[in-house]
Motif scaffolding. Structure first.
Motif, PDB file in Angstrom:
ATOM      1  N   VAL A  23       0.905  -1.132   0.083  1.00 59.47           N
ATOM      2  CA  VAL A  23      -0.028  -0.111  -0.004  1.00 59.47           C
ATOM      3  C   VAL A  23       1.046   1.398  -0.114  1.00 59.47           C
ATOM      4  O   VAL A  23       0.424   2.236  -0.618  1.00 59.47           O
ATOM      5  CB  VAL A  23      -0.950   0.123   1.161  1.00 59.47           C
ATOM      6  CG1 VAL A  23      -1.834  -1.130   1.015  1.00 59.47           C
ATOM      7  CG2 VAL A  23      -0.283   0.064   2.427  1.00 59.47           C
ATOM      8  N   ALA A  28      -0.347   4.994  -1.267  1.00 61.39           N
ATOM      9  CA  ALA A  28      -1.508   5.297  -0.419  1.00 61.39           C
ATOM     10  C   ALA A  28      -0.873   5.808   0.913  1.00 61.39           C
ATOM     11  O   ALA A  28       0.433   5.815   1.276  1.00 61.39           O
ATOM     12  CB  ALA A  28      -1.931   3.958  -0.085  1.00 61.39           C
ATOM     13  N   TRP A  52      -6.706   5.638  -0.642  1.00 64.29           N
ATOM     14  CA  TRP A  52      -6.156   5.138  -1.697  1.00 64.29           C
ATOM     15  C   TRP A  52      -6.189   6.293  -2.578  1.00 64.29           C
ATOM     16  O   TRP A  52      -7.081   6.799  -2.813  1.00 64.29           O
ATOM     17  CB  TRP A  52      -6.949   3.908  -2.018  1.00 64.29           C
ATOM     18  CG  TRP A  52      -6.512   3.190  -3.116  1.00 64.29           C
ATOM     19  CD1 TRP A  52      -7.273   3.088  -4.235  1.00 64.29           C
ATOM     20  CD2 TRP A  52      -5.351   2.209  -3.091  1.00 64.29           C
ATOM     21  NE1 TRP A  52      -6.227   2.125  -4.963  1.00 64.29           N
ATOM     22  CE2 TRP A  52      -5.320   1.669  -4.453  1.00 64.29           C
ATOM     23  CE3 TRP A  52      -4.290   2.144  -2.392  1.00 64.29           C
ATOM     24  CZ2 TRP A  52      -4.148   0.772  -4.758  1.00 64.29           C
ATOM     25  CZ3 TRP A  52      -3.332   1.240  -2.620  1.00 64.29           C
ATOM     26  CH2 TRP A  52      -3.288   0.621  -3.764  1.00 64.29           C
ATOM     27  N   SER A  56      -4.233   5.524  -8.568  1.00 64.47           N
ATOM     28  CA  SER A  56      -3.737   4.058  -8.312  1.00 64.47           C
ATOM     29  C   SER A  56      -4.694   3.137  -8.881  1.00 64.47           C
ATOM     30  O   SER A  56      -5.707   3.656  -9.552  1.00 64.47           O
ATOM     31  CB  SER A  56      -3.393   3.934  -6.939  1.00 64.47           C
ATOM     32  OG  SER A  56      -2.404   4.792  -6.431  1.00 64.47           O
ATOM     33  N   VAL A  59      -9.724  -0.144  -6.431  1.00 62.37           N
ATOM     34  CA  VAL A  59      -9.930  -0.883  -5.104  1.00 62.37           C
ATOM     35  C   VAL A  59     -10.128  -2.566  -5.446  1.00 62.37           C
ATOM     36  O   VAL A  59      -9.507  -3.467  -4.715  1.00 62.37           O
ATOM     37  CB  VAL A  59     -11.144  -0.364  -4.216  1.00 62.37           C
ATOM     38  CG1 VAL A  59     -11.098  -1.165  -2.903  1.00 62.37           C
ATOM     39  CG2 VAL A  59     -10.744   1.281  -3.689  1.00 62.37           C
ATOM     40  N   LEU A  62      -6.613  -3.701  -5.908  1.00 62.70           N
ATOM     41  CA  LEU A  62      -6.054  -3.675  -4.432  1.00 62.70           C
ATOM     42  C   LEU A  62      -6.539  -5.216  -3.776  1.00 62.70           C
ATOM     43  O   LEU A  62      -5.693  -5.676  -3.224  1.00 62.70           O
ATOM     44  CB  LEU A  62      -6.346  -2.505  -3.654  1.00 62.70           C
ATOM     45  CG  LEU A  62      -5.920  -2.570  -2.260  1.00 62.70           C
ATOM     46  CD1 LEU A  62      -4.509  -2.467  -2.004  1.00 62.70           C
ATOM     47  CD2 LEU A  62      -6.388  -1.209  -1.468  1.00 62.70           C
TER      48      LEU A  62
END
Length: 288
Positions: A23, A28, A52, A56, A59, A62
């Motif tokens: 992260v 983040a 976040w 990037s 989610v 992620l």
């Protein structure tokens, strides 16, 4: 976007490293981190609250990466972000005997006072199954003949229904710490049928009555894994009785009228994003 990552599993060295490394290298900002390492039980648990960045990966990506890390480390990892305004939060409502709190929540949702979707109701007793059927909500029985809950099955149900918030609507069993950690960060909301902190436990009406109190109440609070003591108050309300009011009448008022109303308001505050849980403290956010 705020994202909460929780990880629970057998204790070992270096479990947090791959999560934190990923992260942080993805850009983040880590705004909260808590870790629990219980040597006697050999349990590791962690909560990570991050911001976040929008540029990037999504989610969902992620979440896939966290699941991959979970498979590598033996951790049960959950990656959760509050629903965007375009999607209503998904609720799991947990019950035991009293139907009034769940009924009040479902009526408030039906009437538009709580903007959420009740996707499943669970019970360690079947007393409230009829309320679920009345509102066409899926019912899951998680208790045996003596009311002992299958806590592992409860976690499976929460995951199967992709639940955002777990509402303990007079659910009269204590969730194990491992379950609380899996859904930590302000995702478990409890109705306690007494004023906290002075009257905890299973007999708050009786305890207050024995202290000759004339003011009674209910407390809506976030569940905290280590404490589960109700200090993380979302909403609290009281009612007053006249001297000489019998205990059974006090309990009737509390169970039938006061507790359900208190739960509806507390849940509304969470769903409307007026409050959040940060570092075991309830903070006002000002709404979405």
């Amino acid at each position: 976007m705020q994202v909460i990552i929780t990880a629970v599993g057998p204790d070992n060295r270096g479990l947090a490293d791959p999560i934190v490394h990923h992260v942080s290298t993805s850009g983040a900002n880590i705004s909260e981190i808590q870790m629990y390492d219980h040597d006697a039980e050999r349990i590791f648990a962690m909560l990570l609250r991050i911001e976040w960045p929008g540029d990037s990966p999504s989610v969902d990506e992620l979440r896939e990466k966290m699941n991959e890390i979970g498979q590598q480390t033996g951790l049960s990892i959950r990656t959760w972000s509050r629903p965007q305004p375009s999607r209503k939060p998904r609720l799991a409502i947990c019950t035991t005997y009293r139907p009034e709190p769940a009924l009040a929540v479902l009526r408030a949702i039906r009437d538009g006072r709580i903007k959420a979707d009740p996707v499943v109701m669970l019970g360690n007793r079947s007393a409230v199954q009829g309320v679920a059927e009345q509102f066409d909500v899926d019912w899951q029985m998680v208790g045996d003949g003596k009311g002992n809950p299958d806590n592992d099955r409860m976690v499976e149900i929460f995951d199967e229904y992709d639940v955002d918030y777990i509402v303990l609507a007079r659910y009269m069993r204590i969730l194990p710490a491992s379950t609380c950690w899996r859904f930590a960060g302000g995702r478990i909301i409890n109705l306690h049928h007494g004023l906290l902190p002075p009257f905890p436990g299973f007999r708050p009406y009786q305890d207050a009555f024995e202290h000759r109190m004339l003011t009674y109440g209910a407390t809506i609070h976030f569940i905290v894994p280590e404490l589960d003591a109700g200090n993380q108050t979302i909403h609290q309300a009281t009612f007053t009785v006249t001297p000489g009011t019998p205990l059974q009448e006090i309990i009737r008022i509390g169970e039938s009228d006061h507790e359900p109303t208190c739960l509806v308001e507390g849940l509304r505050r969470v769903v409307d994003r007026e409050v959040e849980l940060h570092f075991h403290r309830v903070v006002a956010t000002g709404g979405s």
